[in-house]
Design a protein around this motif. Structure first.
Motif, short mmCIF file in Angstrom:
data_model
loop_
_atom_site.label_atom_id
_atom_site.label_comp_id
_atom_site.label_asym_id
_atom_site.label_seq_id
_atom_site.Cartn_x
_atom_site.Cartn_y
_atom_site.Cartn_z
N ASP A 24 0.84 -1.19 0.00
CA ASP A 24 0.00 0.00 0.00
C ASP A 24 0.88 1.25 0.00
O ASP A 24 2.01 1.23 0.46
N GLY A 25 0.31 2.35 -0.50
CA GLY A 25 1.04 3.60 -0.49
C GLY A 25 1.62 3.91 -1.86
O GLY A 25 1.56 3.10 -2.79
N PRO A 26 2.21 5.10 -2.00
CA PRO A 26 2.77 5.52 -3.30
C PRO A 26 3.97 4.69 -3.70
O PRO A 26 4.71 4.17 -2.86
N ALA A 27 4.19 4.59 -5.01
CA ALA A 27 5.35 3.87 -5.53
C ALA A 27 6.61 4.70 -5.29
O ALA A 27 6.55 5.92 -5.09
N PRO A 28 7.79 4.05 -5.28
CA PRO A 28 9.04 4.80 -5.11
C PRO A 28 9.21 5.85 -6.20
O PRO A 28 8.71 5.70 -7.33
N LYS A 29 9.91 6.92 -5.88
CA LYS A 29 10.10 8.02 -6.84
C LYS A 29 10.79 7.54 -8.11
O LYS A 29 10.52 8.05 -9.20
N ARG A 30 11.70 6.58 -7.99
CA ARG A 30 12.40 6.07 -9.17
C ARG A 30 11.42 5.45 -10.15
O ARG A 30 11.53 5.67 -11.36
N ILE A 31 10.42 4.71 -9.63
CA ILE A 31 9.43 4.08 -10.49
C ILE A 31 8.52 5.14 -11.12
O ILE A 31 8.22 5.11 -12.32
N VAL A 32 8.07 6.09 -10.30
CA VAL A 32 7.19 7.15 -10.80
C VAL A 32 7.89 7.99 -11.86
O VAL A 32 7.33 8.29 -12.92
N THR A 33 9.15 8.34 -11.60
CA THR A 33 9.91 9.15 -12.57
C THR A 33 10.12 8.39 -13.88
O THR A 33 9.93 8.95 -14.97
#
Length: 213
Positions: A24-33
């Protein structure tokens, strides 16, 4: 155990529920970027696809002027292609160096990438200058308008990539391999490799097929 005790057992005691809760929760910034940058690259590819389609439609519209067979110097274009392909390899080496936090080899590989990319741009600029000097500029025919638009747009992307490359070298030199800088290096590598793939299509469709007709 009584029925009431079973009913009162917390839902999170279920191992499947526990595994689901872990994600649960937001994906890591590396994945989002990376995901966001892939969307940008796909939009860029759509734009180049439109340019390719326009060139295919207008490839015979020479207005009585010269076509690709009379204008293109395949040897010069082959050198451009080799420079860009080797620069993509050097960019891959820079990515490996960044993963291992080797600042020296990162700078060396990025410098090689930049020099090869600059050589590509110089050869392309010389080709454009020669064509315009002979009176075969983009206003000469619809074919040449499509050619200058497609190839020139790719060249502008390479120029922007070189500025980005210099920025990455400066940031690593001054700030090291921070997490945000590593994400930018990842995006730069995706961008540079995408330009390489697009150029292979340009070389095949514009120059090889154009010179054969």
């Amino acid at each position: 155990m009584s029925v009431s005790a079973v009913e009162q057992a917390p839902a999170y005691a279920d191992p499947h529920h526990l595994r689901a809760a872990e994600h649960d929760g937001p994906a890591p910034k590396r994945i989002v970027t990376g995901y966001g940058f892939w969307i940008f690259l796909l939009s860029d590819i759509v734009m180049f696809s439109c340019f390719f389609a326009s060139f295919a439609v207008l490839s015979k519209a020479t207005a009585g002027g010269p076509g690709g067979a009379e204008l293109f110097d395949i040897r010069n274009v082959a050198i451009e292609t080799a420079l860009l392909l080797v620069s993509s390899f050097a960019c891959g080496m820079a990515s490996i160096a960044a993963e291992r936090h080797s600042a020296l080899w990162f700078q060396v590989a990025m410098a090689a990438t930049g020099l090869l990319g600059a050589g590509f741009l110089l050869l392309e600029a010389r080709e454009f200058t020669d064509l315009v000097g002979r009176g075969d500029g983009p206003s000469r025919s619809a074919f040449l308008s499509a050619f200058f638009t497609l190839v020139g747009c790719h060249g502008l992307h390479v120029g922007a990539g070189l500025l980005w490359l210099l920025t990455m070298m400066a940031q690593v030199m001054t700030k090291g391999f921070r997490a945000d800088i590593e994400r930018r290096i990842l995006c730069f590598a995706l961008f540079w490799h995408a330009l390489d793939i697009i150029w292979v299509a340009v070389f095949s469709v514009v120059y090889l097929l154009g010179s054969a007709t």
